[in-house]
Design a protein around this motif. Structure first.
Motif, PDB file in Angstrom:
ATOM      1  N   PRO A  41       0.698  -1.158   0.131  1.00 45.61           N
ATOM      2  CA  PRO A  41      -0.036  -0.086  -0.147  1.00 45.61           C
ATOM      3  C   PRO A  41       0.950   1.331  -0.086  1.00 45.61           C
ATOM      4  CG  PRO A  41      -0.568  -1.498   1.709  1.00 45.61           C
ATOM      5  CD  PRO A  41       0.691  -1.996   1.312  1.00 45.61           C
ATOM      6  N   GLU A  42       0.338   2.383  -0.223  1.00 49.73           N
ATOM      7  CA  GLU A  42       1.044   3.475  -0.286  1.00 49.73           C
ATOM      8  C   GLU A  42       1.171   4.126   1.059  1.00 49.73           C
ATOM      9  OE1 GLU A  42       2.008   5.605  -3.286  1.00 49.73           O
ATOM     10  OE2 GLU A  42       1.653   3.652  -4.024  1.00 49.73           O
ATOM     11  N   SER A  43       0.524   3.775   2.073  1.00 45.10           N
ATOM     12  CA  SER A  43       0.726   4.192   3.483  1.00 45.10           C
ATOM     13  C   SER A  43       0.061   3.081   4.349  1.00 45.10           C
ATOM     14  CB  SER A  43       0.067   5.623   3.736  1.00 45.10           C
ATOM     15  OG  SER A  43      -1.255   5.453   3.776  1.00 45.10           O
ATOM     16  N   PRO A  44       0.451   3.082   5.547  1.00 44.53           N
ATOM     17  CA  PRO A  44      -0.148   2.263   6.583  1.00 44.53           C
ATOM     18  C   PRO A  44      -1.499   2.478   7.082  1.00 44.53           C
ATOM     19  CG  PRO A  44       1.423   3.348   7.709  1.00 44.53           C
ATOM     20  CD  PRO A  44       1.403   3.813   6.235  1.00 44.53           C
ATOM     21  N   THR A  45      -2.382   3.321   6.122  1.00 45.20           N
ATOM     22  CA  THR A  45      -3.752   3.582   6.520  1.00 45.20           C
ATOM     23  C   THR A  45      -4.984   2.728   5.828  1.00 45.20           C
ATOM     24  OG1 THR A  45      -3.959   5.129   4.733  1.00 45.20           O
ATOM     25  CG2 THR A  45      -2.889   5.876   6.735  1.00 45.20           C
ATOM     26  N   ALA A  46      -5.997   2.659   6.381  1.00 47.33           N
ATOM     27  CA  ALA A  46      -7.144   1.810   6.034  1.00 47.33           C
ATOM     28  C   ALA A  46      -7.582   2.436   4.655  1.00 47.33           C
ATOM     29  CB  ALA A  46      -8.226   2.046   6.898  1.00 47.33           C
ATOM     30  N   LYS A  47      -7.407   3.700   4.192  1.00 49.84           N
ATOM     31  CA  LYS A  47      -7.548   4.397   3.085  1.00 49.84           C
ATOM     32  C   LYS A  47      -6.903   3.788   1.755  1.00 49.84           C
ATOM     33  CE  LYS A  47      -6.374   8.531   2.501  1.00 49.84           C
ATOM     34  NZ  LYS A  47      -5.370   8.490   1.354  1.00 49.84           N
ATOM     35  N   ASP A  48      -5.576   3.724   2.294  1.00 54.07           N
ATOM     36  CA  ASP A  48      -4.620   3.237   1.117  1.00 54.07           C
ATOM     37  C   ASP A  48      -4.382   1.716   1.026  1.00 54.07           C
ATOM     38  OD1 ASP A  48      -3.873   5.848   0.209  1.00 54.07           O
ATOM     39  OD2 ASP A  48      -2.186   5.951   1.607  1.00 54.07           O
ATOM     40  N   VAL A  49      -4.752   1.051   2.446  1.00 58.44           N
ATOM     41  CA  VAL A  49      -4.608  -0.292   2.001  1.00 58.44           C
ATOM     42  C   VAL A  49      -5.773  -1.123   1.372  1.00 58.44           C
ATOM     43  CG1 VAL A  49      -5.169  -2.422   3.944  1.00 58.44           C
ATOM     44  CG2 VAL A  49      -3.378  -0.735   4.237  1.00 58.44           C
ATOM     45  N   LYS A  50      -6.868  -0.407   1.376  1.00 59.44           N
ATOM     46  CA  LYS A  50      -8.148  -0.837   0.755  1.00 59.44           C
ATOM     47  C   LYS A  50      -8.085  -1.024  -0.605  1.00 59.44           C
ATOM     48  CE  LYS A  50     -13.083  -0.409   0.605  1.00 59.44           C
ATOM     49  NZ  LYS A  50     -14.225   0.225   0.964  1.00 59.44           N
ATOM     50  N   PRO A  51      -7.523  -0.131  -1.345  1.00 58.48           N
ATOM     51  CA  PRO A  51      -7.329  -0.440  -2.715  1.00 58.48           C
ATOM     52  C   PRO A  51      -6.294  -1.308  -3.115  1.00 58.48           C
ATOM     53  CG  PRO A  51      -6.505   1.932  -2.089  1.00 58.48           C
ATOM     54  CD  PRO A  51      -7.425   1.314  -1.026  1.00 58.48           C
ATOM     55  N   TYR A  52      -5.405  -1.445  -2.274  1.00 59.19           N
ATOM     56  CA  TYR A  52      -3.914  -2.502  -2.592  1.00 59.19           C
ATOM     57  C   TYR A  52      -4.487  -3.611  -2.377  1.00 59.19           C
ATOM     58  CZ  TYR A  52      -0.130  -5.167  -1.559  1.00 59.19           C
ATOM     59  OH  TYR A  52       0.907  -6.081  -1.360  1.00 59.19           O
ATOM     60  N   LEU A  53      -5.447  -3.863  -1.297  1.00 55.66           N
ATOM     61  CA  LEU A  53      -6.158  -5.222  -1.100  1.00 55.66           C
ATOM     62  C   LEU A  53      -7.083  -5.449  -2.034  1.00 55.66           C
ATOM     63  CD1 LEU A  53      -6.610  -5.361   2.742  1.00 55.66           C
ATOM     64  CD2 LEU A  53      -4.904  -6.607   1.422  1.00 55.66           C
ATOM     65  N   ASP A  54      -7.835  -4.734  -2.423  1.00 56.00           N
ATOM     66  CA  ASP A  54      -8.697  -4.922  -3.637  1.00 56.00           C
ATOM     67  C   ASP A  54      -8.123  -5.552  -4.939  1.00 56.00           C
ATOM     68  OD1 ASP A  54     -11.665  -4.688  -4.855  1.00 56.00           O
ATOM     69  OD2 ASP A  54     -10.341  -3.268  -6.267  1.00 56.00           O
ATOM     70  N   GLU A  55      -6.980  -4.715  -5.255  1.00 62.22           N
ATOM     71  CA  GLU A  55      -6.246  -5.109  -6.572  1.00 62.22           C
ATOM     72  C   GLU A  55      -5.660  -6.450  -6.420  1.00 62.22           C
ATOM     73  OE1 GLU A  55      -2.630  -3.675  -9.488  1.00 62.22           O
ATOM     74  OE2 GLU A  55      -2.797  -2.693  -7.561  1.00 62.22           O
ATOM     75  N   PHE A  56      -5.111  -6.847  -4.861  1.00 56.47           N
ATOM     76  CA  PHE A  56      -4.419  -7.995  -4.743  1.00 56.47           C
ATOM     77  C   PHE A  56      -5.475  -9.152  -4.840  1.00 56.47           C
ATOM     78  CE2 PHE A  56      -2.635 -10.848  -0.839  1.00 56.47           C
ATOM     79  CZ  PHE A  56      -1.997 -11.418  -1.769  1.00 56.47           C
ATOM     80  N   LEU A  57      -6.378  -8.784  -3.937  1.00 55.36           N
ATOM     81  CA  LEU A  57      -7.494 -10.223  -3.628  1.00 55.36           C
ATOM     82  C   LEU A  57      -8.410 -10.447  -4.739  1.00 55.36           C
ATOM     83  CD1 LEU A  57      -8.203  -9.517  -0.042  1.00 55.36           C
ATOM     84  CD2 LEU A  57      -6.784 -11.365  -0.864  1.00 55.36           C
ATOM     85  N   MET A  58      -8.406  -9.272  -5.898  1.00 57.05           N
ATOM     86  CA  MET A  58      -9.390  -9.621  -6.892  1.00 57.05           C
ATOM     87  C   MET A  58      -8.629 -10.374  -8.169  1.00 57.05           C
ATOM     88  SD  MET A  58     -12.435  -9.008  -6.527  1.00 57.05           S
ATOM     89  CE  MET A  58     -13.015  -8.897  -8.319  1.00 57.05           C
ATOM     90  N   ASP A  59      -7.302 -10.371  -7.746  1.00 56.80           N
ATOM     91  CA  ASP A  59      -6.604 -11.159  -8.926  1.00 56.80           C
ATOM     92  C   ASP A  59      -7.136 -12.705  -8.942  1.00 56.80           C
ATOM     93  OD1 ASP A  59      -4.607 -12.484 -10.551  1.00 56.80           O
ATOM     94  OD2 ASP A  59      -2.871 -11.403  -9.605  1.00 56.80           O
ATOM     95  N   LYS A  60      -7.097 -13.134 -10.145  1.00 52.40           N
ATOM     96  CA  LYS A  60      -7.755 -14.289 -10.389  1.00 52.40           C
ATOM     97  C   LYS A  60      -6.780 -15.627 -10.028  1.00 52.40           C
ATOM     98  CE  LYS A  60      -6.837 -14.771 -15.169  1.00 52.40           C
ATOM     99  NZ  LYS A  60      -7.270 -14.566 -16.585  1.00 52.40           N
ATOM    100  N   TYR A  61      -5.529 -15.030  -9.698  1.00 53.61           N
ATOM    101  CA  TYR A  61      -4.538 -16.161  -9.439  1.00 53.61           C
ATOM    102  C   TYR A  61      -4.460 -16.141  -7.863  1.00 53.61           C
ATOM    103  CZ  TYR A  61      -3.522 -16.463 -14.542  1.00 53.61           C
ATOM    104  OH  TYR A  61      -3.616 -16.579 -15.810  1.00 53.61           O
ATOM    105  N   VAL A  62      -4.777 -15.243  -7.318  1.00 47.93           N
ATOM    106  CA  VAL A  62      -4.781 -15.248  -5.849  1.00 47.93           C
ATOM    107  C   VAL A  62      -5.884 -15.908  -5.275  1.00 47.93           C
ATOM    108  CG1 VAL A  62      -4.594 -13.832  -3.755  1.00 47.93           C
ATOM    109  CG2 VAL A  62      -3.251 -12.999  -5.852  1.00 47.93           C
ATOM    110  N   ILE A  63      -7.070 -15.212  -5.645  1.00 43.97           N
ATOM    111  CA  ILE A  63      -8.295 -16.179  -5.095  1.00 43.97           C
ATOM    112  C   ILE A  63      -9.037 -16.518  -6.449  1.00 43.97           C
ATOM    113  CG2 ILE A  63     -10.794 -15.882  -4.163  1.00 43.97           C
ATOM    114  CD1 ILE A  63      -9.521 -13.832  -2.241  1.00 43.97           C
ATOM    115  N   ASP A  64      -8.601 -17.776  -6.745  1.00 43.13           N
ATOM    116  CA  ASP A  64      -9.250 -18.298  -7.833  1.00 43.13           C
ATOM    117  C   ASP A  64     -10.259 -19.055  -8.135  1.00 43.13           C
ATOM    118  OD1 ASP A  64      -7.873 -20.138  -6.091  1.00 43.13           O
ATOM    119  OD2 ASP A  64      -7.470 -21.805  -7.623  1.00 43.13           O
TER     120      ASP A  64
END
Length: 337
Positions: A12-35
Motif C-alpha cells: 500500500p502507499e501508506s499504513p492507513t485503511a484508506k490506502d490499504v483498501k485499494p491495494y487489497l482490492d487489487e491483490f485479492l481480486m487477482d484471479k490467480y490469488v483467489i481463483d
C-alpha cells in the motif's frame, strides 16, 4: 536492445485503511490469488473481506512501516540500486500490486529503446499467486501498450547453487553466536488446490508424504516440492542434523485447505517439546515484508514466548545482501550476453 524488469509483490502507499483498501482490492481480486469465478470473488472480496480487513491490515502495516516507506518496497529499491551498476543492460523495478507498477517499469525501459525484456519475478519458488500473475500481468500490459516488445523470464531459482549458497551464508551469518535449539523454515502458504492446478501432469500431485520426493515433470511448477528442495539443500549446506529443523507454511486464509503444517500451530507447540531457543527463516521471500516482520518477528515471537519459549530469532531475508546482489547481477549479465 535488451533490458530487465525486476518485479516484487508490492505494498500500500501508506499504513492507513484508506490506502490499504485499494491495494487489497487489487491483490485479492487477482484471479490467480483467489481463483474462483469473478462474481463469487467480487462478493467475497468487496462484499465481505474489504469491509473490515483494511483497518486490521493497516494496523499490522503500521507496526512495521519505516520512515522511508514500506519495508518491502524500500528493500527492493536498495537491492535494485546495488544490482543496477553491475549489469550491462538497462533495468527497471516494478511491483505487481501498487506502485511503481508494471506499466511504469516497461515504459521506462521502452523509453530507453529496449525491445527485448527479461522479466524477473523476485520469488524463488513458482506459484500461481506470485510468478504466474506477474508474467500474465506483464503480458497484458505488453499487448495493450508495447506490442513490439518481446519477453523472456527467469525461471524459479529455488535450487540454483548460487542462490542456495547466498541463502545458507546469510543464515549462518545471522545465527552466529545464537545457540538455537531448532531452526524453522517457514514458507508462505497456498491453498492445496493451487498445487493441483499447477500440476502439468494432472495426476502427480497428491500432497502426501511421497509425491514431492518422487521425480516428476510436475516439479518444475510445484511450489510445495520447490520449498522442500530449498530446505533440503540449505540444511545440507549448513550441516544441520535431523531433528534440529522443520518446515511449515504461514499466512493462510480461513475457508480453504492450505498447505500444512501451519507455522503458528507448530511454533506454539515447540516449547512443550523442549525447544526454548528458536530461529525462523522465511525463504519464500527475498525481501522482508509484512509476512516476515509482523507475522514472524512480532506475532510468532510473542506466541512462542507466551507458550513458554525463551529466545526467538527471525533471520532476515536476503534483502540487499552484497553477495545476493552479485548473484542477481551475474544471472542478468549471463542472459544479456
Amino acid at each position: 536492445m535488451k533490458g530487465v524488469l525486476l518485479v516484487n509483490l508490492g505494498s500500500p502507499e501508506s499504513p492507513t485503511a484508506k490506502d490499504v483498501k485499494p491495494y487489497l482490492d487489487e491483490f485479492l481480486m487477482d484471479k490467480y490469488v483467489i481463483d474462483v469465478p469473478f462474481l463469487l470473488r467480487a462478493f467475497l472480496v468487496r462484499g465481505i473481506i474489504l469491509r473490515k480487513r483494511p483497518a486490521k491490515s493497516a494496523e499490522a502495516y503500521a507496526k512495521v512501516w519505516w520512515e522511508e516507506g514500506s519495508p518491502l518496497v524500500v528493500l527492493s529499491k536498495r537491492m535494485f540500486e546495488k544490482v543496477k551498476p553491475q549489469v550491462s543492460v538497462p533495468m527497471a523495478l516494478s511491483m505487481r500490486y501498487g506502485n511503481p507498477n508494471i506499466y511504469t517499469g516497461l515504459k521506462e525501459l521502452a523509453d530507453k529503446g529496449v525491445t527485448e525484456v527479461l522479466l524477473f519475478p523476485l520469488y524463488p519458488h513458482h506459484a500461481m499467486s506470485s510468478t504466474v500473475t506477474v508474467l500474465e500481468k506483464a503480458e497484458e500490459v505488453r499487448k495493450e501498450h508495447f506490442p513490439n516488445m518481446k519477453f523472456s523470464s527467469i525461471p524459479a531459482f529455488y535450487n540454483k547453487p548460487d542462490y542456495i549458497k547466498n541463502l545458507s551464508d546469510s543464515i549462518k551469518k545471522h545465527l552466529e553466536g545464537y545457540d538455537y535449539d531448532h531452526l524453522l523454515f517457514s514458507y508462505h502458504g497456498l491453498p492445496e488446490r493451487h498445487i493441483r492446478k499447477t500440476d502439468i501432469t494432472k495426476s502427480h500431485c497428491k500432497i502426501d508424504g511421497s509425491c514431492c520426493n518422487t521425480p516428476s515433470p510436475a516439479h518444475e511448477f510445484c511450489y510445495r516440492h520447490q520449498c522442500y528442495e530449498t530446505t533440503k539443500l540449505v540444511v545440507k549446506a549448513l550441516g544441520i542434523p535431523e531433528g534440529k529443523y522443520s518446515q511449515t507454511f504461514q499466512s493462510r486464509l480461513a475457508g480453504d485447505k492450505w498447505l500444512e503444517p501451519y507455522t503458528d500451530v507448530e511454533v506454539n507447540k515447540m516449547p512443550e517439546k523442549g525447544i526454548k531457543n528458536l530461529a525462523v527463516v522465511t525463504p519464500a521471500f527475498v525481501a522482508d515484508c509484512l509476512e516476515t516482520l509482523e507475522e514472524i518477528a512480532m506475532e510468532a515471537n510473542h506466541q512462542f514466548k507466551e507458550h513458554g519459549g525463551e529466545n526467538f530469532m527471525a533471520v532476515p531475508c536476503l534483502n540487499d545482501d552484497e553477495e545476493w546482489c552479485k548473484t542477481v547481477a551475474k544471472w542478468l549479465n549471463d542472459w544479456a550476453k
